[in-house]
Write a protein that holds these residues in place. Sequence first.
Motif, PDB file in Angstrom:
ATOM      1  N   GLY A 241      25.888 -41.986   6.307  1.00 21.61           N
ATOM      2  CA  GLY A 241      25.351 -41.155   7.608  1.00 21.61           C
ATOM      3  C   GLY A 241      25.040 -39.456   7.912  1.00 21.61           C
ATOM      4  O   GLY A 241      24.140 -39.190   8.290  1.00 21.61           O
ATOM      5  N   VAL A 242      26.264 -38.867   7.974  1.00 20.13           N
ATOM      6  CA  VAL A 242      26.255 -37.431   7.825  1.00 20.13           C
ATOM      7  C   VAL A 242      25.873 -36.866   6.862  1.00 20.13           C
ATOM      8  O   VAL A 242      25.235 -35.993   7.364  1.00 20.13           O
ATOM      9  CB  VAL A 242      28.661 -37.194   7.734  1.00 20.13           C
ATOM     10  N   GLY A 243      26.153 -37.526   5.664  1.00 23.70           N
ATOM     11  CA  GLY A 243      24.902 -36.841   4.496  1.00 23.70           C
ATOM     12  C   GLY A 243      23.335 -37.266   4.398  1.00 23.70           C
ATOM     13  O   GLY A 243      23.090 -35.837   3.889  1.00 23.70           O
ATOM     14  N   VAL A 244      22.666 -38.111   4.839  1.00 20.88           N
ATOM     15  CA  VAL A 244      21.445 -37.820   5.734  1.00 20.88           C
ATOM     16  C   VAL A 244      21.276 -36.977   6.089  1.00 20.88           C
ATOM     17  O   VAL A 244      19.939 -36.116   6.580  1.00 20.88           O
ATOM     18  CB  VAL A 244      21.128 -39.459   5.977  1.00 20.88           C
ATOM     19  N   PHE A 245      21.728 -37.016   7.722  1.00 24.91           N
ATOM     20  CA  PHE A 245      21.442 -35.852   8.950  1.00 24.91           C
ATOM     21  C   PHE A 245      22.054 -34.782   8.663  1.00 24.91           C
ATOM     22  O   PHE A 245      21.092 -33.186   8.591  1.00 24.91           O
ATOM     23  CB  PHE A 245      22.757 -36.265   9.991  1.00 24.91           C
ATOM     24  N   ALA A 246      22.973 -34.529   7.025  1.00 32.58           N
ATOM     25  CA  ALA A 246      23.194 -32.715   7.067  1.00 32.58           C
ATOM     26  C   ALA A 246      21.591 -32.795   5.778  1.00 32.58           C
ATOM     27  O   ALA A 246      20.905 -31.359   5.749  1.00 32.58           O
ATOM     28  CB  ALA A 246      24.149 -32.843   6.341  1.00 32.58           C
ATOM     29  N   GLY A 247      21.268 -33.070   4.811  1.00 26.71           N
ATOM     30  CA  GLY A 247      20.161 -33.054   4.862  1.00 26.71           C
ATOM     31  C   GLY A 247      18.818 -32.614   5.405  1.00 26.71           C
ATOM     32  O   GLY A 247      17.903 -31.927   4.811  1.00 26.71           O
ATOM     33  N   LEU A 248      18.730 -33.626   6.567  1.00 28.68           N
ATOM     34  CA  LEU A 248      17.689 -33.235   7.435  1.00 28.68           C
ATOM     35  C   LEU A 248      17.830 -32.319   8.044  1.00 28.68           C
ATOM     36  O   LEU A 248      16.710 -31.233   8.110  1.00 28.68           O
ATOM     37  CB  LEU A 248      17.463 -34.575   9.113  1.00 28.68           C
ATOM     38  N   ALA A 249      19.416 -31.823   8.461  1.00 30.53           N
ATOM     39  CA  ALA A 249      19.366 -30.360   9.014  1.00 30.53           C
ATOM     40  C   ALA A 249      19.331 -29.223   7.747  1.00 30.53           C
ATOM     41  O   ALA A 249      18.833 -28.134   7.804  1.00 30.53           O
ATOM     42  CB  ALA A 249      20.775 -30.179   9.625  1.00 30.53           C
ATOM     43  N   ALA A 250      19.474 -29.578   6.759  1.00 36.12           N
ATOM     44  CA  ALA A 250      19.254 -28.411   5.507  1.00 36.12           C
ATOM     45  C   ALA A 250      17.733 -27.880   5.322  1.00 36.12           C
ATOM     46  O   ALA A 250      17.788 -26.806   5.388  1.00 36.12           O
ATOM     47  CB  ALA A 250      19.353 -29.046   4.210  1.00 36.12           C
ATOM     48  N   ARG A 251      16.713 -28.898   5.075  1.00 36.35           N
ATOM     49  CA  ARG A 251      15.801 -28.627   5.474  1.00 36.35           C
ATOM     50  C   ARG A 251      14.880 -28.338   6.472  1.00 36.35           C
ATOM     51  O   ARG A 251      14.734 -27.593   6.497  1.00 36.35           O
ATOM     52  CB  ARG A 251      14.507 -30.295   4.952  1.00 36.35           C
ATOM     53  N   ALA A 252      15.519 -28.157   7.582  1.00 40.00           N
ATOM     54  CA  ALA A 252      15.014 -27.581   8.649  1.00 40.00           C
ATOM     55  C   ALA A 252      15.748 -26.579   8.586  1.00 40.00           C
ATOM     56  O   ALA A 252      15.258 -25.130   9.547  1.00 40.00           O
ATOM     57  CB  ALA A 252      16.111 -27.902  10.288  1.00 40.00           C
ATOM     58  N   PHE A 253      16.667 -26.106   7.977  1.00 40.38           N
ATOM     59  CA  PHE A 253      17.412 -24.691   8.049  1.00 40.38           C
ATOM     60  C   PHE A 253      16.373 -23.729   6.963  1.00 40.38           C
ATOM     61  O   PHE A 253      16.433 -22.722   7.059  1.00 40.38           O
ATOM     62  CB  PHE A 253      18.593 -24.836   7.531  1.00 40.38           C
ATOM     63  N   VAL A 254      15.694 -24.441   5.940  1.00 42.98           N
ATOM     64  CA  VAL A 254      15.310 -23.625   5.022  1.00 42.98           C
ATOM     65  C   VAL A 254      13.937 -23.423   5.561  1.00 42.98           C
ATOM     66  O   VAL A 254      13.124 -22.782   5.727  1.00 42.98           O
ATOM     67  CB  VAL A 254      14.892 -24.227   4.023  1.00 42.98           C
ATOM     68  N   TRP A 255      13.668 -23.993   6.619  1.00 45.34           N
ATOM     69  CA  TRP A 255      12.198 -24.231   7.172  1.00 45.34           C
ATOM     70  C   TRP A 255      12.096 -23.180   7.699  1.00 45.34           C
ATOM     71  O   TRP A 255      11.395 -22.326   8.317  1.00 45.34           O
ATOM     72  CB  TRP A 255      11.881 -24.893   8.024  1.00 45.34           C
ATOM     73  N   PHE A 256      13.204 -23.311   8.622  1.00 42.03           N
ATOM     74  CA  PHE A 256      13.246 -22.399   9.713  1.00 42.03           C
ATOM     75  C   PHE A 256      13.590 -20.646   9.583  1.00 42.03           C
ATOM     76  O   PHE A 256      13.335 -19.253   9.551  1.00 42.03           O
ATOM     77  CB  PHE A 256      14.461 -22.343  10.674  1.00 42.03           C
TER      78      PHE A 256
END
Length: 339
Positions: free
Chosen positions: A234-249
């Motif tokens: 779960g941590v990995g999935v959330f980190a991946g989503l947060a990373a995509r949001a970070f790159v986009w932002f």
Amino acid sequence: MAKAIPIILLRVAESRVHRFHIWIALAVMVGISTGLVVAGVHFVVETLLWEPLDARSDWWIPLLPMVGLVLAVYLVRLTRSRSTDTTEEYIEAFHGTGSPIRMREVPARLLASISTIGLGGSMGLEGPSIYSGSAIGDWAERRYPKLLRAEHAKVLLVAGAAAGVSAIFKAPLTGIVFALEVPYRDDLARRALIPAVFASTSSYLVFAGLQGTRPFFPVHVAGLSYSDLLVSVGVGVFAGLAARAFVWFTKAIRALEHHWPPVIRAATGGIVLAAVGYICLHLFHSPLALGPGYRGMLLAARGQLSLGLLCALLVLKMVATAATAGSEGVGGLFFPSAM
């Protein structure tokens, strides 16, 4: 004629062995030089500048990133390219899509990194470390062109980048893999493997000799259970989503500020970082979201931050890093991403 053939083959083999020894000697020289530079930058940024400020709660600390960004703008203007890129310079130099890394630009770019990160800009030291190592390796290749064949071009460039990563993360194997893998999406820079091993190892030994072998995060972990492994997914999935949001932002902020004058971008980013810093002082009593982020990661790893504070730190770090990267900040994005 039959006797001459083995002699010719022996001379060819001796020539290759001699050239291999030269490779190794140059790679070690690149590694030692990179280790010294990275250790010096790390000492100035961490020991002299940001580490004494990171644990304080004085009102003027959140104003320092603006000073660092404005200084970085004027330092970058001293270079011909006027680029704030660090890791990207290594990739472009490897593929030959940009101009070679000019050694005379390295001091100004490193000083811009020191002013950005050392005064609270949210970026990592891996960027200037890779840049300095690859610049030294590229200079060595151009300085001694007759010692390397055409098919072995860029090997010292990769070896220097590996040395930079190895030193700043105190991890020689990580430096080797990182430098070989970064230039490609689906391949590795295989020919540079052996020089990268020697450069990475020598750089680590120099850095560790000067800075010590103390780990970044001295955390003691007990035995893992199956529930820990499930939570890790779960941590990995959330980190991946947060990373995509970070790159986009981050890309959105850069695109938004792209047409602004550099000084205006630096001042705007400094205002955003000041706001983030004051929120951090209110929540954490220290500017945790500013700077490279070592202390914030350590507190999180030790379980000293509640879930609410962790989520707040995540958002604040994203905003601070995007503001720094979009406002003429010079540094890397790996450490903020890791945080």
